[in-house]
Design a protein around this motif. Structure first.
Motif, PDB file in Angstrom:
ATOM      1  N   ARG A  25       0.835  -1.193   0.000  1.00 36.08           N
ATOM      2  CA  ARG A  25       0.000   0.000   0.000  1.00 36.08           C
ATOM      3  C   ARG A  25       0.873   1.246   0.000  1.00 36.08           C
ATOM      4  N   ASN A  26       0.379   2.278  -0.660  1.00 38.15           N
ATOM      5  CA  ASN A  26       1.132   3.522  -0.711  1.00 38.15           C
ATOM      6  C   ASN A  26       0.847   4.367   0.528  1.00 38.15           C
ATOM      7  N   GLU A  27       1.361   5.600   0.522  1.00 39.18           N
ATOM      8  CA  GLU A  27       1.228   6.445   1.706  1.00 39.18           C
ATOM      9  C   GLU A  27      -0.227   6.811   2.014  1.00 39.18           C
ATOM     10  N   LYS A  28      -1.125   6.668   1.041  1.00 41.76           N
ATOM     11  CA  LYS A  28      -2.541   6.944   1.253  1.00 41.76           C
ATOM     12  C   LYS A  28      -3.331   5.699   1.653  1.00 41.76           C
ATOM     13  N   GLY A  29      -2.638   4.582   1.814  1.00 42.91           N
ATOM     14  CA  GLY A  29      -3.308   3.349   2.192  1.00 42.91           C
ATOM     15  C   GLY A  29      -3.935   2.605   1.035  1.00 42.91           C
ATOM     16  N   LEU A  30      -3.658   3.034  -0.200  1.00 38.90           N
ATOM     17  CA  LEU A  30      -4.203   2.379  -1.381  1.00 38.90           C
ATOM     18  C   LEU A  30      -3.254   1.290  -1.860  1.00 38.90           C
ATOM     19  N   VAL A  31      -3.811   0.204  -2.380  1.00 39.40           N
ATOM     20  CA  VAL A  31      -2.993  -0.876  -2.917  1.00 39.40           C
ATOM     21  C   VAL A  31      -2.174  -0.340  -4.097  1.00 39.40           C
ATOM     22  N   GLN A  32      -0.887  -0.625  -4.079  1.00 40.19           N
ATOM     23  CA  GLN A  32      -0.024  -0.137  -5.146  1.00 40.19           C
ATOM     24  C   GLN A  32      -0.286  -0.898  -6.438  1.00 40.19           C
ATOM     25  N   SER A  33      -0.368  -0.174  -7.523  1.00 42.70           N
ATOM     26  CA  SER A  33      -0.634  -0.759  -8.832  1.00 42.70           C
ATOM     27  C   SER A  33       0.060   0.085  -9.886  1.00 42.70           C
ATOM     28  N   PHE A  34       0.734  -0.574 -10.808  1.00 40.09           N
ATOM     29  CA  PHE A  34       1.394   0.162 -11.890  1.00 40.09           C
ATOM     30  C   PHE A  34       0.397   0.668 -12.930  1.00 40.09           C
ATOM     31  N   PHE A  35      -0.860   0.301 -12.815  1.00 46.86           N
ATOM     32  CA  PHE A  35      -1.879   0.957 -13.619  1.00 46.86           C
ATOM     33  C   PHE A  35      -2.061   2.400 -13.153  1.00 46.86           C
ATOM     34  N   HIS A  36      -1.652   2.666 -11.913  1.00 50.25           N
ATOM     35  CA  HIS A  36      -1.817   3.986 -11.305  1.00 50.25           C
ATOM     36  C   HIS A  36      -0.474   4.680 -11.057  1.00 50.25           C
ATOM     37  N   GLU A  37       0.498   3.935 -10.568  1.00 50.62           N
ATOM     38  CA  GLU A  37       1.735   4.538 -10.075  1.00 50.62           C
ATOM     39  C   GLU A  37       2.941   4.004 -10.834  1.00 50.62           C
ATOM     40  N   PHE A  38       3.568   4.870 -11.587  1.00 49.04           N
ATOM     41  CA  PHE A  38       4.806   4.560 -12.299  1.00 49.04           C
ATOM     42  C   PHE A  38       5.535   5.871 -12.487  1.00 49.04           C
ATOM     43  N   SER A  39       6.845   5.790 -12.562  1.00 47.29           N
ATOM     44  CA  SER A  39       7.623   7.015 -12.746  1.00 47.29           C
ATOM     45  C   SER A  39       7.608   7.431 -14.210  1.00 47.29           C
ATOM     46  N   GLU A  40       7.911   8.680 -14.448  1.00 49.56           N
ATOM     47  CA  GLU A  40       7.968   9.158 -15.821  1.00 49.56           C
ATOM     48  C   GLU A  40       9.074   8.448 -16.595  1.00 49.56           C
ATOM     49  N   GLN A  41      10.184   8.178 -15.924  1.00 47.48           N
ATOM     50  CA  GLN A  41      11.272   7.467 -16.592  1.00 47.48           C
ATOM     51  C   GLN A  41      10.847   6.064 -16.979  1.00 47.48           C
ATOM     52  N   GLN A  42      10.121   5.367 -16.124  1.00 46.75           N
ATOM     53  CA  GLN A  42       9.638   4.032 -16.445  1.00 46.75           C
ATOM     54  C   GLN A  42       8.690   4.071 -17.647  1.00 46.75           C
ATOM     55  N   PHE A  43       7.826   5.068 -17.688  1.00 47.00           N
ATOM     56  CA  PHE A  43       6.917   5.175 -18.834  1.00 47.00           C
ATOM     57  C   PHE A  43       7.692   5.443 -20.119  1.00 47.00           C
ATOM     58  N   PHE A  53      -6.719  -5.312  -9.674  1.00 49.12           N
ATOM     59  CA  PHE A  53      -8.162  -5.359  -9.437  1.00 49.12           C
ATOM     60  C   PHE A  53      -8.513  -4.704  -8.098  1.00 49.12           C
ATOM     61  N   LEU A  54      -7.697  -4.983  -7.083  1.00 50.14           N
ATOM     62  CA  LEU A  54      -7.944  -4.384  -5.773  1.00 50.14           C
ATOM     63  C   LEU A  54      -7.874  -2.862  -5.848  1.00 50.14           C
ATOM     64  N   ARG A  55      -6.856  -2.349  -6.521  1.00 45.95           N
ATOM     65  CA  ARG A  55      -6.713  -0.899  -6.623  1.00 45.95           C
ATOM     66  C   ARG A  55      -7.815  -0.289  -7.485  1.00 45.95           C
ATOM     67  N   HIS A  56      -8.226  -0.987  -8.530  1.00 46.07           N
ATOM     68  CA  HIS A  56      -9.308  -0.489  -9.373  1.00 46.07           C
ATOM     69  C   HIS A  56     -10.582  -0.309  -8.544  1.00 46.07           C
ATOM     70  N   HIS A  57     -10.833  -1.230  -7.644  1.00 50.40           N
ATOM     71  CA  HIS A  57     -12.009  -1.096  -6.784  1.00 50.40           C
ATOM     72  C   HIS A  57     -11.880   0.121  -5.874  1.00 50.40           C
TER      73      HIS A  57
END
Length: 379
Positions: free
Chosen positions: A231-249, A279-283
């Motif tokens: 989980r990230n600092e907001k308590g949300l499940v980490q997902s690369f659908f949401h969280e990725f660096s600009e360099q990674q993209f 799926f967890l993060r999408h929810h």
């Protein structure tokens, strides 16, 4: 002198005991760990372009699975294909999900699509491969075969790490692996090679592999995203659908641009493969930015993007969650049902551009009701 000799003998005896105990635990399935390379059936060979590839014309069984893997004359997990064919064909790229991990070939995505559409789907997917390696496989092998379309499956939970040398270089699977380094658009290939001592230990020692596996598990926040739903600092499940660096993209962007250029005008379709965490993060927070950014890039570069995640959600019956319906109980890979659903989604989404078929039916639509609420309509 006697004391130091006794200490050395004690250390040596301890190492031998640790190695023997680890070997017993791994072979009996009580300890999950990579086996030494030399103890396996050498189903893989070093490859100067991809880093790793399968032996050609081989039948092997993975030491922890019950499925026989057969390779053709170029080392692909596929039946033998002629290089020149008069009919339209599809080259398919990706990692273990597309390869059909722990599934017989007749139950995996590409075979299902081939049977339902009548078009040959040549499967060049390989476990542990990232998008850059998929491009290399296409350039070196896939392009030998006449084809009209290219499908590439992206697994964000793996592929962003596979593109990131600083994170992926600690993985235990590769003595050698190619990466992209530098700043976009001036990215250059860099070949990481494992040190000799580490290579010898990884190839011959159960104990070393167990310790390396344990280290990766402890460093799950960086190297092994499957180990637990972080989980990230907001308590949300980490997902690369949401969280990725600009360099990674940008590494992903460059890999896809190379693939599109190599395809030389052939249609390229990218489909996004969700892991359980996605799926967890999408929810929790709905669709992430990855699909929109790739769709924007695809519109500029001439490739299509299909996000399987929301469509697989809509195909679920009311009584099941995605992780219950689509994944093996003791593994994070797609099961046979997930392959069926994904094949139907792709067939439907591509019916006018690749398959030229009447609209196929999807599984009976249902609602998705996790314990904490939420609902998804039919497809």
């Amino acid at each position: 002198m006697f004391c130091s000799g006794t200490v050395l003998l004690s250390i040596l005896f301890g190492l031998i005991l640790f190695e023997s105990a680890t070997q017993l635990l791994v072979r009996t399935g009580l300890l999950m760990s990579s086996r030494p390379w030399a103890s396996q059936d050498r189903r893989y060979v070093d490859h100067e372009e991809f880093g790793l590839w399968r032996r050609s014309n081989t039948i092997f069984r993975h030491p922890t699975l019950k499925i026989d893997y057969r390779t053709n004359s170029v080392g692909a997990r596929d039946r033998e294909r002629v290089e020149v064919a008069a009919s339209r064909r599809v080259i398919v790229l990706g990692d273990s999900f597309v390869e059909g991990w722990n599934l017989p070939t007749e139950k995996r995505l590409t075979n299902l699509l081939e049977n339902s559409t009548g078009l040959e789907h040549l499967n060049f997917a390989m476990g542990h491969f990232g998008p850059y390696q998929s491009y290399l496989v296409y350039r070196e092998l896939g392009k030998r075969y006449t084809h009209d379309h290219v499908l590439i499956g992206l697994l964000p939970i793996n592929d962003f790490i596979d593109l990131d040398y600083e994170q992926a270089r600690h993985a235990v699977w590769y003595p050698y692996r190619p990466y992209l380094l530098g700043q976009y658009p001036n990215l250059m290939r860099f070949d990481h090679r494992e040190g000799k001592v580490k290579q010898i230990l990884r190839s011959h020692s159960y104990g070393y592999n167990a310790l390396a596996h344990g280290y990766l598990h402890l460093r799950a926040d960086t190297f092994d995203p499957y180990a637990r739903p972080l989980r990230n600092e907001k308590g949300l499940v980490q997902s690369f659908f949401h969280e990725f660096s600009e360099q990674q993209f940008l590494w992903l962007r460059h890999s896809l641009e190379l693939l599109v250029a190599a395809a030389d005008g052939k249609q390229v379709v990218v489909f996004l493969i969700p892991a359980q965490q996605d799926f967890l993060r999408h929810h929790q927070s709905g669709e992430g930015p990855l699909h929109a950014r790739l769709a924007e890039l695809g519109a500029a570069q001439g490739f299509q993007v299909i996000d399987l995640l929301p469509r697989m959600l809509r195909a679920l019956p009311t009584s099941q969650t995605p992780w219950e319906a689509y994944y093996f109980r003791d593994d994070y890979h797609w099961n046979a049902r997930a392959n069926v659903v994904a094949a139907k989604i792709l067939e439907r989404e591509l019916r006018n551009t690749i398959y030229h078929l009447p609209e196929p039916g999807l599984p009976t639509p249902g609602s998705y009701h996790p314990q904490s609420g939420g609902q998804r309509d039919g497809p």
